[in-house]
Design an enzyme around this catalytic site. Sequence first.
Site, short mmCIF file in Angstrom:
data_model
loop_
_atom_site.label_atom_id
_atom_site.label_comp_id
_atom_site.label_asym_id
_atom_site.label_seq_id
_atom_site.Cartn_x
_atom_site.Cartn_y
_atom_site.Cartn_z
N GLY A 35 0.77 -1.26 0.01
CA GLY A 35 0.18 -0.05 0.17
C GLY A 35 0.86 1.17 0.03
O GLY A 35 0.51 2.31 0.59
N ALA A 36 2.04 1.30 -0.61
CA ALA A 36 2.96 2.30 -0.32
C ALA A 36 2.76 3.42 -1.29
O ALA A 36 3.35 4.47 -1.37
CB ALA A 36 4.45 1.51 -0.67
N GLY A 39 -1.49 7.46 0.83
CA GLY A 39 -2.05 7.54 2.22
C GLY A 39 -1.05 7.04 3.15
O GLY A 39 0.22 7.66 3.23
N GLY A 41 0.73 4.25 3.70
CA GLY A 41 1.90 3.59 3.29
C GLY A 41 2.79 4.53 2.60
O GLY A 41 3.99 4.13 3.00
N SER A 163 -7.31 -1.04 12.05
CA SER A 163 -8.10 0.04 12.12
C SER A 163 -9.11 -0.06 13.37
O SER A 163 -9.55 -0.99 13.66
CB SER A 163 -9.14 0.22 10.86
OG SER A 163 -9.74 1.33 11.22
N TYR A 189 -15.75 -3.78 6.23
CA TYR A 189 -14.33 -3.44 6.85
C TYR A 189 -14.29 -3.91 8.09
O TYR A 189 -12.91 -4.36 8.18
CB TYR A 189 -14.68 -1.80 6.57
CG TYR A 189 -13.17 -1.05 6.97
CD1 TYR A 189 -12.16 -1.08 5.96
CD2 TYR A 189 -13.00 -0.39 8.23
CE1 TYR A 189 -11.14 -0.30 6.10
CE2 TYR A 189 -12.09 0.16 8.47
CZ TYR A 189 -10.91 0.33 7.31
OH TYR A 189 -9.75 0.85 7.44
N1 LIG Z 1 -7.36 6.57 6.23
C1 LIG Z 1 -7.65 6.49 7.64
O1 LIG Z 1 -8.22 7.43 8.19
C2 LIG Z 1 -7.56 5.16 7.96
C3 LIG Z 1 -7.93 4.74 9.31
C4 LIG Z 1 -7.96 3.64 9.73
C5 LIG Z 1 -7.09 2.52 8.94
N2 LIG Z 1 -6.82 2.90 7.79
C6 LIG Z 1 -5.93 1.83 7.04
O2 LIG Z 1 -4.88 2.20 6.53
C7 LIG Z 1 -4.49 1.43 5.48
C8 LIG Z 1 -4.13 2.32 4.20
O3 LIG Z 1 -5.14 2.94 3.84
P1 LIG Z 1 -5.22 4.56 3.35
O4 LIG Z 1 -5.93 5.31 4.20
O5 LIG Z 1 -3.83 5.06 3.16
O6 LIG Z 1 -5.90 4.62 2.00
P2 LIG Z 1 -5.36 4.79 0.48
O7 LIG Z 1 -4.59 6.20 0.41
O8 LIG Z 1 -6.41 4.55 -0.52
O9 LIG Z 1 -3.99 3.79 0.34
C9 LIG Z 1 -4.51 2.35 0.15
C10 LIG Z 1 -3.31 1.89 -0.45
O10 LIG Z 1 -3.71 0.31 -0.75
C11 LIG Z 1 -3.47 -0.04 -1.90
N3 LIG Z 1 -4.15 -1.08 -2.42
C12 LIG Z 1 -5.78 -0.77 -2.33
N4 LIG Z 1 -6.23 -1.74 -2.96
C13 LIG Z 1 -5.09 -2.69 -3.46
C14 LIG Z 1 -5.12 -3.99 -4.00
N5 LIG Z 1 -6.11 -4.70 -4.56
N6 LIG Z 1 -3.65 -4.45 -4.33
C15 LIG Z 1 -2.79 -3.80 -4.12
N7 LIG Z 1 -2.83 -2.64 -3.18
C16 LIG Z 1 -4.01 -2.13 -3.06
C17 LIG Z 1 -3.68 1.56 -3.02
O11 LIG Z 1 -2.82 1.15 -3.99
P3 LIG Z 1 -3.32 2.25 -5.25
O12 LIG Z 1 -2.24 3.64 -4.94
O13 LIG Z 1 -3.00 1.57 -6.61
O14 LIG Z 1 -4.64 2.67 -5.31
C18 LIG Z 1 -2.83 2.39 -1.90
O15 LIG Z 1 -1.73 2.22 -2.06
C19 LIG Z 1 -5.62 0.59 5.19
O16 LIG Z 1 -5.32 -0.88 5.50
C20 LIG Z 1 -6.79 1.08 5.85
O17 LIG Z 1 -7.74 0.18 6.12
C21 LIG Z 1 -6.85 4.10 7.29
#
Ligand SMILES: NC(=O)c1ccc[n+]([C@@H]2O[C@H](COP(=O)([O-])OP(=O)(O)OC[C@H]3O[C@@H](n4cnc5c(N)ncnc54)[C@H](OP(=O)(O)O)[C@@H]3O)[C@@H](O)[C@H]2O)c1
Length: 310
Positions: A35-36, A39, A41, A163, A189
């Site tokens: 997820g690098a 966001g 990652g 989360s 989720y």
């Molecule tokens: N944001 C929040 O407030 C929050 C709160 C609690 C937990 N989280 C957790 O934080 C983690 C990262 O989420 P984020 O908020 O940073 O969201 P994000 O900005 O959407 O980043 C998600 C990352 O996961 C990758 N990804 C999504 N689907 C994928 C797939 N099928 N195969 C490989 N990679 C995939 C995306 O790749 P692409 O760039 O190609 O789309 C992106 O690099 C998640 O596990 C989420 O549940 C986030």
Amino acid sequence: MKFELPEQLIFMKNDKAIQKHSNEPMTGKLCVISGATSGVGYEAVKSLAAGGANIVMVVRNENKAKVIKKEIEARYSVVVAYFIADFSDLKQVEKAAMDILDKYPRIDILINSAGIHSTKRKLNKDGLEMVFCVNHLAPFLLTKLLMNRMIESSPSRIIQVNSEGHRFNGLKVDDINWKKRFYTGLRSYGASKTAQLLTVWELAKELEGTGVTINAMHPGAVKTNIGNDNGILYRWFLHNVTWHFLKDSKIAGDALYYLASASELSNVSGEFFNLTTLEKPADHALNQENQKKIWSLSIKMTGLEKKDDE
Ligand SMILES: NC(=O)c1ccc[n+]([C@@H]2O[C@H](COP(=O)([O-])OP(=O)(O)OC[C@H]3O[C@@H](n4cnc5c(N)ncnc54)[C@H](OP(=O)(O)O)[C@@H]3O)[C@@H](O)[C@H]2O)c1
């Protein structure tokens, strides 16, 4: 009389806790991060590279990976590599893991951050519910496949980006694919994140005495792209309402740096952190009976059962 929040609501207080920081160097460490490309990652990539770590990104989008590799290598004296794996396809996760094992004799840190939130029930090409596959099965498989190398490289650390959303629960062991129930995005989720926590406790037991720690963390309520690929109404609400309440995602990168590097955590394993604050997860995520069931199910659904027999 002082008002105390009930135990299950302490996370609301912890959201406002002062974040701990680490300045301990990560020079020359090898960090594998899924997820690098966005966001949480991406913030982890930046903070760990700033601390001197070399980065291996596991991504689905090669173009994004190329841009990030160029940006980070221009800014810091580190090496950034990437491997392609769509986490909705477990075969691709296995291939990426094998390629990483072929290339790297040591892995110091594994951070699984790839994740999705989907308002619609979708199945992958193998018939697995997409959120469960991307958020739980894929990181579980990657972790299991890289684990022996991490034991050989110990001390090393695994961090599952989980989360507070695990509190939505939704996990029903006999209906992982949401065939029997009405699907909602929040509950699916919650199910995926609950399943991940249940396996973290089990993995921590398996890793006891190896020098490898595994912990889960909530990266804060931060502004990222999660949910951006849902329908137009959801997106409108996300951009015009939700995002105004969310924090800068940099705090997630800082928290992951702390969890990956702070020496005070070198023996801490099998825990859940709200950013950098140790926290008790929801009771359902500590259910011993479900822990065993989800463990066997995850081993089976990822095909690891067959590997054990080989
Ligand atoms: N944001 C929040 O407030 C929050 C709160 C609690 C937990 N989280 C957790 O934080 C983690 C990262 O989420 P984020 O908020 O940073 O969201 P994000 O900005 O959407 O980043 C998600 C990352 O996961 C990758 N990804 C999504 N689907 C994928 C797939 N099928 N195969 C490989 N990679 C995939 C995306 O790749 P692409 O760039 O190609 O789309 C992106 O690099 C998640 O596990 C989420 O549940 C986030």
